[in-house]
Design an enzyme around this catalytic site. Structure first.
Site, mmCIF file in Angstrom:
data_model
loop_
_atom_site.group_PDB
_atom_site.id
_atom_site.type_symbol
_atom_site.label_atom_id
_atom_site.label_comp_id
_atom_site.label_asym_id
_atom_site.label_seq_id
_atom_site.Cartn_x
_atom_site.Cartn_y
_atom_site.Cartn_z
ATOM 1 N N HIS A 231 0.902 -1.146 0.102
ATOM 2 C CA HIS A 231 -0.071 -0.161 -0.018
ATOM 3 C C HIS A 231 0.824 1.112 -0.050
ATOM 4 C CE1 HIS A 231 -2.950 2.974 0.965
ATOM 5 N NE2 HIS A 231 -2.475 3.311 2.139
ATOM 6 N N HIS A 274 -2.250 7.370 6.607
ATOM 7 C CA HIS A 274 -0.951 7.404 7.209
ATOM 8 C C HIS A 274 -0.493 8.889 7.311
ATOM 9 C CE1 HIS A 274 2.176 4.472 8.373
ATOM 10 N NE2 HIS A 274 3.182 5.365 7.966
ATOM 11 N N ASP A 278 5.311 9.202 12.114
ATOM 12 C CA ASP A 278 5.438 8.066 13.019
ATOM 13 C C ASP A 278 4.330 8.197 14.066
ATOM 14 O OD1 ASP A 278 6.457 5.863 14.302
ATOM 15 O OD2 ASP A 278 8.047 6.957 15.453
ATOM 16 N N GLY A 281 0.032 4.016 14.094
ATOM 17 C CA GLY A 281 -0.562 2.773 14.470
ATOM 18 C C GLY A 281 -1.520 3.168 15.841
#
Length: 349
Positions: A231, A274, A278, A281
């Site tokens: 992805h 995204h 960082d 998640g």
């Protein structure tokens, strides 16, 4: 269905008054449900199934059958309409996976039965149990991202302020920051705050505080690739617009989807965009659990062991590259169900 309800109630040795009190509805409604004078809602059927220990599929099929007959009655075209409807339902089930596929809906119904039990046992909630489960959540969420702290080490860092020999400063901050982020979302719930861009950026700020100070609470300005995934996230100049669409989607759908599906969707959508360098998640899982907690569910703790992590990443990859979210939605629903079952077991029910 009326006979089913009455027989189950009598087998449990309950009076209609007692059933009404336990469900928090009027006694007259229970009598009307049993006499056929009033049809319960789907939510009421689920609660009755839980209380009276009736097989959920059996009672839902009976409920739907009566609902269909009530709607079409003795109309001369009823049978023809049913045949056409059957074909349409079969066609829809063969088309693209819906958010409420039969397998997913079954788990959601089971989750709601568990939540109904939990709602009746809130007096057994314990700060110490919550604290322990939140620490487990911090441990697992960080473990998914490669943090090597054990559960015990995470607890010592967070609650005792100790430094663990051989562990990096980053790993220590992962634990401290995640615990503070949990406290933050719990405070948002107390304030009945809505989920918006400011709050998501604040959660991300907490996650990366002291780790990447130049990137905390900010969308990325560079293109990224996800290790081990085919992805390709959005180009950096599209991130702000995609996040704007993300919040519009949330406002449009927040009252239309089952809370577990809504939470899983928000989780997956953040990961697909995204938006950060960082911390995507952990931020997405915190947003997911913020929604679950807002609706009275408990934290869905996706595990970080190798097998669970691979299953999690594979379900996410399928959602992102094949536009098929079924596996991911099922994974989150199954996680929530297991965690509810465990919580009820912990409090002795």
């Amino acid at each position: 269905m009326k006979t089913l309800l009455k027989n189950a109630r009598e087998q449990k040795g309950l009076k209609t008054r007692e059933v009404a009190q336990l469900l928090g509805i009027d006694q007259a409604l229970i009598s009307k449900f049993e006499s056929g004078g009033r049809k319960p809602t789907r939510d009421q059927v689920i609660k009755l199934a839980s209380l009276l220990e009736i097989d959920l599929e059996t009672i839902l099929v009976a409920w739907l059958k009566e609902k269909i007959i009530y709607e079409i009655g003795q109309d001369e075209f009823a049978l023809k309409a049913l045949l056409v409807a059957e074909e349409e339902i079969r066609y829809q089930s063969k088309s693209s996976i819906k958010k409420t596929s039969p397998s997913l809906q079954k788990i959601l119904d089971e989750i709601d039965i568990l939540k109904t039990k939990l709602d009746g046992l809130r007096q057994f909630d314990s700060y110490h149990i919550a604290q322990a489960l939140e620490m487990e959540y911090t441990f697992e969420s960080n473990r998914i991202e490669g943090n090597t702290m054990t559960l015990r080490e995470s607890d010592l860092v967070s609650n005792e302020g100790l430094t663990i020999s051989g562990k990096s400063m980053r790993e220590h901050l992962d634990v401290i920051n995640h615990q503070e982020a949990i406290a933050y979302i719990k405070n948002l719930i107390k304030k009945n705050a809505s989920i918006n861009e400011r709050e998501v950026l604040s959660i991300h700020n907490l996650i990366l505080r002291g780790i990447h100070p130049e990137d905390v609470g900010r969308y990325r300005k560079v293109q990224v690739m996800i290790e081990g995934s085919s992805h390709m996230p959005a180009q950096p100049f599209l991130v702000a617009k995609e996040m704007e669409d993300f919040f519009i989607w949330y406002e449009t759908n927040k009252n239309n989807l089952h809370p577990v599906v809504l939470a899983a969707e928000m989780h997956e959508r953040i990961l697909t965009i995204h938006p950060f360098i960082d911390g995507n998640g952990r931020t997405s899982r915190l947003v997911m659990n913020l929604i679950l907690l807002q609706h009275g569910y408990i934290i869905a703790n996706v595990k970080g062991d190798y097998e669970s992590r691979i299953q999690y990443y594979q379900a996410l990859e399928t959602a992102q590259t094949k536009n098929n979210k079924e596996d991911f939605l099922l994974l989150i629903a199954q996680t929530e169900k297991k965690d509810l079952e465990r919580y009820l077991n912990i409090i002795g029910q």
